[in-house]
Design an enzyme around this catalytic site. Structure first.
Site, PDB file in Angstrom:
ATOM      1  CD  GLN A  77      92.177  -8.317  18.367  1.00 41.33           C
ATOM      2  OE1 GLN A  77      92.437  -9.512  18.296  1.00 41.33           O
ATOM      3  NE2 GLN A  77      91.705  -7.753  19.473  1.00 41.33           N
ATOM      4  CG  HIS A 139      90.801 -13.250  20.400  1.00 42.88           C
ATOM      5  ND1 HIS A 139      90.150 -13.782  21.482  1.00 42.88           N
ATOM      6  CD2 HIS A 139      91.137 -11.985  20.758  1.00 42.88           C
ATOM      7  CE1 HIS A 139      90.089 -12.871  22.450  1.00 42.88           C
ATOM      8  NE2 HIS A 139      90.688 -11.767  22.014  1.00 42.88           N
ATOM      9  CD  GLU A 232      97.688 -19.489  30.294  1.00 44.61           C
ATOM     10  OE1 GLU A 232      96.691 -19.635  31.014  1.00 44.61           O
ATOM     11  OE2 GLU A 232      98.062 -20.344  29.453  1.00 44.61           O
ATOM     12  CE1 TYR A 242     100.814 -26.045  27.191  1.00 44.05           C
ATOM     13  CE2 TYR A 242      99.732 -27.164  25.370  1.00 44.05           C
ATOM     14  CZ  TYR A 242     100.845 -26.970  26.169  1.00 44.05           C
ATOM     15  OH  TYR A 242     101.991 -27.718  25.960  1.00 44.05           O
ATOM     16  CE1 TYR A 253      90.188  -7.410  28.902  1.00 46.05           C
ATOM     17  CE2 TYR A 253      88.874  -9.031  27.706  1.00 46.05           C
ATOM     18  CZ  TYR A 253      90.092  -8.413  27.958  1.00 46.05           C
ATOM     19  OH  TYR A 253      91.210  -8.818  27.269  1.00 46.05           O
TER      20      TYR A 253
END
Length: 362
Positions: A77, A139, A232, A242, A253
């Protein structure tokens, strides 16, 4: 639902529901575009994840990519990710880029700034590096945003290693706040606290890939990918936790098993809004223009999973209605921005990605 939504894609028209809009392709042939920024002279900067910075000028994609970029590690990613311009760009010419880079221990998000001279980036300097770097290609987070006071915010994902999001001595899984030159603001919440990274502004984030300023309050809003469920939207406040991975509205998953301790815990923030099932959000912008007066004050979020654009109606900081536009009409929507002209612009994350503009249907 509302009336007919008319999508004009090339010469093809397809029908959906909700408002009447047209989709105009500005440029195609982009390889997995990720972020965009609008220059005052009308040019558009677009990042391509494999490591290229492209320019659209006069409605045309310049074939040659910008040179002078840092070494970029396009893994998983990761790659060349977001782009932003300095609030005082006309005076100083600074352009900011976030990307994944190799270093001791593996890969991590870094941010540089430089100035554009023709088709070359010059005066390039690194202003931030995630510590620590790690293996894997997941990520990276990586949205960039300047607030009204000129502070730079950077989102950093937890790199697929969940506990890192709760470690204040680790940049992963946090929102970073810096001066425009990379120095740490003296009023950041963890300045001078032993065992913490002073650049951290908030923590407990999984993988934030959307960040925008509220047009009236100036608050920093983010969204982040949940696992299976639990995407979110949050309003970022200094020093707040958070929750990830201690609390989440998502599940693991595959088996759908519980993550952490549940959905709430004292000392951890609740999301302003969440999606279950996940929509895989990426890119986010409030609309404040004149081209769609009925949308003014609405929040727009791109979605990768369902290939759609979400429009959220708000009452203060409360979502009162969600609309889903363009489902499976354009592909994976990676970024959403309002242009200087008051139109909404979208990037599609494809091998042959596009920059498109939303306009009112005549």
């Amino acid at each position: 639902m509302g009336g007919l939504l008319l999508l004009v894609i090339g010469l093809q028209a397809v029908a959906a529901t909700d408002e009447k809009i047209e989709v105009v392709t500005v440029a195609s042939g982009l390889e997995h575009p990720w972020g965009m920024a609008f220059l005052p002279d009308g040019r558009v900067l677009i990042t391509e994840r494999p490591g290229r910075l492209r320019i659209i000028e006069g409605g045309r994609l310049i074939p040659k990519a910008v040179t002078g970029l840092p070494q970029i590690a396009a893994v998983g990613q990761g790659g060349l990710l977001d782009v932003a311009i300095h609030p005082n760009y006309l005076e100083n010419g600074w352009i900011y880029l976030s990307f994944s880079a190799e270093g001791k221990g593996g890969l991590g998000t870094e941010v540089v700034r430089g100035r554009l001279r023709g088709m070359q980036l010059v005066d390039v300097e690194t202003i931030f590096k995630v510590e620590k770097k790690s293996s894997g290609g997941r990520h990276f987070g990586s949205r960039l945003l300047f607030d009204r006071k000129g502070y730079l915010y950077i989102t950093s994902g937890e790199r697929g290693d969940r506990p890192r999001a709760q470690d204040l001595d680790d940049h992963a899984g946090s929102v970073i706040r810096l001066y425009d030159d990379g120095r740490t603001p003296v009023d950041n919440p963890y300045v001078n606290r032993p065992g913490t990274k002073p650049e951290i502004y908030s923590y407990g984030h999984r993988n934030p890939q959307g960040m925008t300023l509220h047009p009236e309050t100036g608050e920093v809003w983010t969204h982040e990918h949940g696992p299976q469920g639990g995407d979110e939207i949050n309003i970022i406040e200094p020093g707040r936790n958070y929750g990830w991975p201690v609390i989440t509205y998502g599940v693991n998953y595959g088996w759908g098993t519980k993550i952490g301790e549940g959905t709430q815990k004292v000392g951890m923030e609740q999301p302003l809004y969440y999606w279950d099932p996940s929509i895989a959000p990426s890119g986010m912008s409030f609309y404040s223009g004149d081209q769609f007066p009925q949308w003014r004050g609405n929040l727009f979020v791109g979605a990768l999973k369902y290939q759609l654009l979400v429009r959220l109606e708000l009452d203060g900081d409360r979502v009162i209605k969600e609309h889903r536009l363009l489902k499976e009409k354009l592909g994976r929507i990676r970024d959403v921005r309002e242009g200087h002209d008051g139109y909404l612009y979208l990037l599609t994350d494809e091998g042959n990605g596009r920059l498109v503009r939303l306009e009112p249907s005549q």
